[in-house]
Write a protein that holds these residues in place. Structure first.
Motif, PDB file in Angstrom:
ATOM      1  N   TYR A 258      -1.606 -41.012 -14.924  1.00 29.85           N
ATOM      2  CA  TYR A 258      -2.019 -42.164 -15.725  1.00 29.85           C
ATOM      3  C   TYR A 258      -3.460 -42.539 -15.405  1.00 29.85           C
ATOM      4  O   TYR A 258      -4.247 -42.841 -16.290  1.00 29.85           O
ATOM      5  N   ASN A 259      -3.777 -42.571 -14.126  1.00 32.41           N
ATOM      6  CA  ASN A 259      -5.164 -42.784 -13.725  1.00 32.41           C
ATOM      7  C   ASN A 259      -5.370 -42.269 -12.312  1.00 32.41           C
ATOM      8  O   ASN A 259      -4.421 -41.845 -11.636  1.00 32.41           O
TER       9      ASN A 259
ATOM     10  N   ARG B 175      -2.039 -41.979  -9.943  1.00 30.33           N
ATOM     11  CA  ARG B 175      -0.900 -42.749 -10.449  1.00 30.33           C
ATOM     12  C   ARG B 175      -0.180 -41.936 -11.496  1.00 30.33           C
ATOM     13  O   ARG B 175      -0.795 -41.430 -12.430  1.00 30.33           O
TER      14      ARG B 175
ATOM     15  N   TYR C 149       2.937 -43.661 -16.552  1.00 32.73           N
ATOM     16  CA  TYR C 149       3.783 -44.818 -16.807  1.00 32.73           C
ATOM     17  C   TYR C 149       4.668 -45.182 -15.622  1.00 32.73           C
ATOM     18  O   TYR C 149       5.664 -45.840 -15.767  1.00 32.73           O
ATOM     19  N   GLY C 150       4.288 -44.721 -14.472  1.00 34.98           N
ATOM     20  CA  GLY C 150       5.023 -45.095 -13.274  1.00 34.98           C
ATOM     21  C   GLY C 150       4.139 -45.916 -12.364  1.00 34.98           C
ATOM     22  O   GLY C 150       2.934 -45.994 -12.550  1.00 34.98           O
ATOM     23  N   GLN C 151       4.735 -46.545 -11.399  1.00 38.62           N
ATOM     24  CA  GLN C 151       3.952 -47.334 -10.469  1.00 38.62           C
ATOM     25  C   GLN C 151       3.775 -46.609  -9.149  1.00 38.62           C
ATOM     26  O   GLN C 151       3.318 -47.172  -8.177  1.00 38.62           O
ATOM     27  N   ASN C 152       4.158 -45.336  -9.117  1.00 34.75           N
ATOM     28  CA  ASN C 152       4.033 -44.579  -7.893  1.00 34.75           C
ATOM     29  C   ASN C 152       2.623 -44.058  -7.740  1.00 34.75           C
ATOM     30  O   ASN C 152       2.107 -43.364  -8.595  1.00 34.75           O
ATOM     31  N   PHE C 153       2.018 -44.434  -6.644  1.00 35.30           N
ATOM     32  CA  PHE C 153       0.709 -43.925  -6.307  1.00 35.30           C
ATOM     33  C   PHE C 153       0.859 -42.913  -5.185  1.00 35.30           C
ATOM     34  O   PHE C 153       1.543 -43.164  -4.215  1.00 35.30           O
TER      35      PHE C 153
ATOM     36  N   TYR D 208       2.788 -50.785   1.563  1.00 36.43           N
ATOM     37  CA  TYR D 208       2.503 -49.437   2.025  1.00 36.43           C
ATOM     38  C   TYR D 208       2.586 -49.418   3.552  1.00 36.43           C
ATOM     39  O   TYR D 208       2.293 -50.403   4.221  1.00 36.43           O
TER      40      TYR D 208
ATOM     41  N   LEU E  38       3.600 -45.223   0.013  1.00 37.55           N
ATOM     42  CA  LEU E  38       4.242 -46.304  -0.721  1.00 37.55           C
ATOM     43  C   LEU E  38       5.651 -46.547  -0.196  1.00 37.55           C
ATOM     44  O   LEU E  38       6.421 -45.609   0.001  1.00 37.55           O
TER      45      LEU E  38
ATOM     46  N   ILE F  27      10.576 -50.273  -7.367  1.00 35.36           N
ATOM     47  CA  ILE F  27      10.551 -49.001  -6.651  1.00 35.36           C
ATOM     48  C   ILE F  27      10.884 -49.235  -5.184  1.00 35.36           C
ATOM     49  O   ILE F  27      10.323 -50.122  -4.550  1.00 35.36           O
TER      50      ILE F  27
ATOM     51  N   ILE G 158       0.732 -50.528 -18.148  1.00 31.88           N
ATOM     52  CA  ILE G 158       0.516 -50.525 -16.697  1.00 31.88           C
ATOM     53  C   ILE G 158      -0.984 -50.390 -16.489  1.00 31.88           C
ATOM     54  O   ILE G 158      -1.603 -49.496 -17.034  1.00 31.88           O
TER      55      ILE G 158
END
Lengths: 112, 116
Positions: A31-32, A93, A96-100, B35, B45, B56, B101
């Motif tokens: 995503y970014n 990232r 569309y997820g918030q996992n970095f 984190y 994370l 999450i 997001i």
């Protein structure tokens, strides 16, 4: 599973040099991508964020580029200064997820 | 105000203690993150809250218990930790809008935790 690597692991340069830090990621569905700096024992400071649709972002002496198809980003630092000494981390990232997912970082030392 | 604050800065606790880490932001961000960072390693994370709901949990052991009492506050409750849990615990926040997001994560300075 997304994996992020950074090359080099450490870099020492004299003041005034232009330098390039590299970040690679295995899954191009991002995503970014964000570049951070971290001083020893401190939190992270955001430097630049590139959306997946962008090719580059600039802030002052910093320029970050993104080639999503090849899974690469570079951070270019112009006219380096001793105050630039820190660890530089890239983080990807997921779509569309918030996992970095963070890379291991490049430790930069700029010598006066 | 683009600041994320964390308290305490340092914490030393025994394996039988119960303690809490606190994180606060007043930027109107609706996503907040915990984190864990070991020395010379990147941040990993642990938890993400979006609109005060846990979105999450990265398979974190139950001895770590997050809580988001309101949109500005994030806590991490610690109980029966192990010495290998010693690390820098970082909090971050970012804007989040329904259906999208977005953007930059802002990090706090961290809490240096030592478990004896």
């Amino acid at each position: 599973k997304q994996e992020v690597t950074q090359i080099p692991a450490a870099l020492s340069v004299p003041e005034g040099e232009n330098l390039v830090l590299n970040c690679s990621f295995t899954d191009s569905a991002i995503y970014n991508l964000q570049w951070f700096r971290q001083d020893p024992g401190k939190g992270l400071t955001s430097l630049l964020l590139i959306q997946s649709s962008q090719r580059e972002q600039t802030s002052g002496r910093l320029n970050a580029s993104l080639d999503k198809s090849s899974g690469r980003s570079t951070l270019y630092i112009a006219a380096s200064q001793p105050g630039d000494s820190a660890t530089y981390l890239c983080a990807v990232r997921r779509n569309y997820g918030q996992n970095f997912v963070f890379g291991p970082g490049t430790r930069l030392s700029v010598l006066p | 105000d683009t600041e994320v604050t964390q308290t305490p800065k340092h914490l030393v606790m025994g394996m039988t203690n119960k303690k809490s880490l606190k994180c606060e932001q007043h930027m109107g961000h609706r996503a907040m993150y915990w984190y864990k960072q070991k020395a010379k390693k990147p941040p990993e994370l642990m938890f993400v809250y979006s609109y005060e709901k846990l979105s999450i949990n990265e398979s974190v052991p139950s001895r770590f218990s997050p809580e988001c009492p309101n949109s500005s506050l994030l806590n991490l409750h610690l109980h029966a930790l192990q010495p290998e849990d010693s690390a820098l615990y970082l909090c971050a926040s970012s804007q989040e809008r329904t259906g999208t997001i977005t953007d930059t994560q802002y990090f706090g300075p961290g809490t240096r935790l030592t478990v004896l």
